[in-house]
Design a protein around this motif. Sequence first.
Motif, PDB file in Angstrom:
ATOM      1  N   PHE A   1       0.833  -1.193   0.000  1.00  0.00           N
ATOM      2  CA  PHE A   1       0.000   0.000   0.000  1.00  0.00           C
ATOM      3  C   PHE A   1       0.871   1.248   0.000  1.00  0.00           C
ATOM      4  O   PHE A   1       1.933   1.275   0.630  1.00  0.00           O
ATOM      5  CB  PHE A   1      -0.896   0.033   1.244  1.00  0.00           C
ATOM      6  N   LEU A   2       0.384   2.273  -0.687  1.00  0.00           N
ATOM      7  CA  LEU A   2       1.010   3.585  -0.622  1.00  0.00           C
ATOM      8  C   LEU A   2      -0.019   4.521   0.002  1.00  0.00           C
ATOM      9  O   LEU A   2      -1.042   4.838  -0.601  1.00  0.00           O
ATOM     10  CB  LEU A   2       1.416   4.094  -2.008  1.00  0.00           C
ATOM     11  N   TYR A   3       0.255   4.903   1.256  1.00  0.00           N
ATOM     12  CA  TYR A   3      -0.624   5.841   1.938  1.00  0.00           C
ATOM     13  C   TYR A   3      -0.343   7.227   1.398  1.00  0.00           C
ATOM     14  O   TYR A   3       0.802   7.669   1.337  1.00  0.00           O
ATOM     15  CB  TYR A   3      -0.419   5.776   3.446  1.00  0.00           C
ATOM     16  N   SER A   4      -1.413   7.912   1.003  1.00  0.00           N
ATOM     17  CA  SER A   4      -1.296   9.123   0.214  1.00  0.00           C
ATOM     18  C   SER A   4      -2.545   9.973   0.416  1.00  0.00           C
ATOM     19  O   SER A   4      -3.419   9.622   1.201  1.00  0.00           O
ATOM     20  CB  SER A   4      -1.163   8.701  -1.261  1.00  0.00           C
ATOM     21  N   THR A   5      -2.630  11.070  -0.315  1.00  0.00           N
ATOM     22  CA  THR A   5      -3.851  11.859  -0.414  1.00  0.00           C
ATOM     23  C   THR A   5      -3.802  12.682  -1.687  1.00  0.00           C
ATOM     24  O   THR A   5      -2.717  12.908  -2.242  1.00  0.00           O
ATOM     25  CB  THR A   5      -4.085  12.742   0.827  1.00  0.00           C
ATOM     26  N   ASP A   6      -4.960  13.100  -2.154  1.00  0.00           N
ATOM     27  CA  ASP A   6      -5.030  13.910  -3.369  1.00  0.00           C
ATOM     28  C   ASP A   6      -4.261  15.213  -3.186  1.00  0.00           C
ATOM     29  O   ASP A   6      -4.303  15.821  -2.108  1.00  0.00           O
ATOM     30  CB  ASP A   6      -6.485  14.229  -3.726  1.00  0.00           C
ATOM     31  N   GLY A   7      -3.580  15.620  -4.235  1.00  0.00           N
ATOM     32  CA  GLY A   7      -2.866  16.886  -4.221  1.00  0.00           C
ATOM     33  C   GLY A   7      -1.509  16.851  -3.549  1.00  0.00           C
ATOM     34  O   GLY A   7      -0.866  17.886  -3.397  1.00  0.00           O
ATOM     35  N   CYS A   8      -1.056  15.691  -3.146  1.00  0.00           N
ATOM     36  CA  CYS A   8       0.238  15.548  -2.477  1.00  0.00           C
ATOM     37  C   CYS A   8       1.304  15.274  -3.535  1.00  0.00           C
ATOM     38  O   CYS A   8       1.379  14.176  -4.078  1.00  0.00           O
ATOM     39  CB  CYS A   8       0.170  14.406  -1.470  1.00  0.00           C
TER      40      CYS A   8
END
Length: 80
Positions: free
Chosen positions: A6-13
């Motif tokens: 998994f790649l923990y992320s968020t939009d716009g990062c």
Amino acid sequence: MPKQVFLYSTDGCHLCNDALTLCQSVGLSPTIVDIVEDDNLVHLYGTYIPVLLVEREEQGLFWPFDAEQIKQYLKFYGIS
């Protein structure tokens, strides 16, 4: 059955986008998890994203990391 990564992320990062590009450069297509959808994940990783994490493992690979570190992290957990 192989473990998911998994790649923990968020939009716009933009760092998360860089991390995904690095993953892809070593042949890894991680499952993207947007932490914003889970308060617990925001609490755990909100200031640390991007974070790479092998399914059912406790130790993640925290940014900044490079392609070689991704390979070593995956190798440690038996993922080639």
